[in-house]
Design a protein around this motif. Structure first.
Motif, PDB file in Angstrom:
ATOM      1  N   ASP A 141       0.851  -1.178   0.000  1.00 51.60           N
ATOM      2  CA  ASP A 141       0.000   0.000   0.000  1.00 51.60           C
ATOM      3  C   ASP A 141       0.887   1.229   0.000  1.00 51.60           C
ATOM      4  N   MET A 142       0.326   2.369  -0.385  1.00 52.26           N
ATOM      5  CA  MET A 142       1.046   3.641  -0.317  1.00 52.26           C
ATOM      6  C   MET A 142       0.198   4.604   0.503  1.00 52.26           C
ATOM      7  N   PRO A 143       0.311   4.530   1.850  1.00 54.16           N
ATOM      8  CA  PRO A 143      -0.552   5.340   2.707  1.00 54.16           C
ATOM      9  C   PRO A 143      -0.291   6.841   2.611  1.00 54.16           C
ATOM     10  N   VAL A 144       0.891   7.249   2.162  1.00 47.93           N
ATOM     11  CA  VAL A 144       1.195   8.657   1.950  1.00 47.93           C
ATOM     12  C   VAL A 144       1.556   8.815   0.479  1.00 47.93           C
ATOM     13  N   ARG A 145       0.751   9.554  -0.237  1.00 52.68           N
ATOM     14  CA  ARG A 145       0.972   9.779  -1.665  1.00 52.68           C
ATOM     15  C   ARG A 145       2.142  10.745  -1.864  1.00 52.68           C
ATOM     16  N   PRO A 146       2.784  10.697  -3.033  1.00 56.16           N
ATOM     17  CA  PRO A 146       3.890  11.629  -3.287  1.00 56.16           C
ATOM     18  C   PRO A 146       3.451  13.075  -3.074  1.00 56.16           C
ATOM     19  N   ARG A 147       4.301  13.819  -2.408  1.00 60.48           N
ATOM     20  CA  ARG A 147       3.985  15.219  -2.125  1.00 60.48           C
ATOM     21  C   ARG A 147       5.272  16.019  -2.097  1.00 60.48           C
ATOM     22  N   VAL A 148       5.115  17.327  -2.081  1.00 60.42           N
ATOM     23  CA  VAL A 148       6.256  18.234  -2.036  1.00 60.42           C
ATOM     24  C   VAL A 148       6.191  18.974  -0.709  1.00 60.42           C
ATOM     25  N   PRO A 149       7.211  18.852   0.140  1.00 63.05           N
ATOM     26  CA  PRO A 149       7.175  19.547   1.432  1.00 63.05           C
ATOM     27  C   PRO A 149       7.173  21.063   1.254  1.00 63.05           C
ATOM     28  N   GLY A 150       6.461  21.731   2.141  1.00 60.51           N
ATOM     29  CA  GLY A 150       6.446  23.193   2.124  1.00 60.51           C
ATOM     30  C   GLY A 150       5.379  23.786   1.227  1.00 60.51           C
ATOM     31  N   LEU A 151       4.516  22.943   0.630  1.00 58.72           N
ATOM     32  CA  LEU A 151       3.482  23.481  -0.250  1.00 58.72           C
ATOM     33  C   LEU A 151       2.099  23.440   0.375  1.00 58.72           C
ATOM     34  N   GLU A 152       2.035  23.080   1.654  1.00 58.57           N
ATOM     35  CA  GLU A 152       0.727  23.039   2.310  1.00 58.57           C
ATOM     36  C   GLU A 152       0.103  24.426   2.288  1.00 58.57           C
ATOM     37  N   ASP A 153      -1.210  24.469   2.331  1.00 57.72           N
ATOM     38  CA  ASP A 153      -1.952  25.725   2.266  1.00 57.72           C
ATOM     39  C   ASP A 153      -1.672  26.541   3.513  1.00 57.72           C
TER      40      ASP A 153
END
Length: 154
Positions: free
Chosen positions: A133-145
Motif C-alpha cells: 500500500d502507499m498510505p502517503v501519496r507523493p507530495r512536495v514539502p512546504g506546499l501546504e496551504d
C-alpha cells in the motif's frame, strides 16, 4: 519564492492540467500573472516537467517492490548503465549505507519478479520488499496551504 508561487506549485502538483484561468482563481491572481510566475518557475528549474500519474496495476504491473541492491564498488557505474536498460525498474536511487542502490520495480507476475531478482544478483546482493500500500501519496514539502507565508519561505 513567495506564498503565491507555493500555492501555484501545490495546485499544479495536485493537477498539472489546470488552466491559467483556474490557477489564477485558486491563488487569487490574474491569469497573466500566473503565466509569468509559471514561466519563471520553469526557467529557474523549479518546475522540471509535467507528468501523468499512471496506475501501474491497471496497465498490467500489479506487483511493485523496493529492491536494495548491494553493488560491488568497482562495478558501480557498469551496474548503473545496466539499470537504465532494465524496463522493470521504474525508479532508481543511489543511497547511503552499504547497499548503494534502491530500486523501485514493477512486474506483472511473481515469476517475472523472480527472474528480475536473478538478473540483479549478478551485480550483488539483493533485499526485496513488496509494496502492499502507499498510505502517503507523493507530495512536495512546504506546499501546504499556509497563508502566513512561513512554510517553505525561509
Amino acid at each position: 519564492m513567495d506564498k503565491f508561487d507555493r500555492k501555484i506549485l501545490a495546485a499544479l502538483h495536485e493537477n498539472a492540467r489546470l488552466s491559467y484561468a483556474e490557477l489564477a482563481r485558486r491563488v487569487n491572481l490574474s491569469a497573466p500573472a500566473v503565466a509569468d510566475r509559471i514561466e519563471k518557475l520553469e526557467r529557474g528549474g523549479v518546475i522540471r516537467g509535467y507528468h501523468a500519474q499512471v496506475d501501474l496495476a491497471r496497465i498490467g504491473y500489479p506487483i511493485q517492490c523496493l529492491i536494495e541492491l548491494t553493488v560491488k564498488h568497482l562495478e558501480y557505474f557498469k551496474v548503473l548503465e545496466e539499470m537504465q536498460d532494465t524496463r522493470e525498474i521504474v525508479e532508481c536511487y543511489s543511497i547511503t549505507g552499504t547497499s548503494g542502490l534502491m530500486l523501485k520495480v514493477a512486474v506483472a507476475t511473481m515469476g517475472d519478479l523472480q527472474a528480475l531478482i536473478a538478473r540483479l544478483m549478478q551485480f550483488g546482493d539483493t533485499k526485496t520488499s513488496i509494496v502492499i500500500d502507499m498510505p502517503v501519496r507523493p507530495r512536495v514539502p512546504g506546499l501546504e496551504d499556509d497563508d502566513s507565508g512561513s512554510a517553505g519561505g525561509r
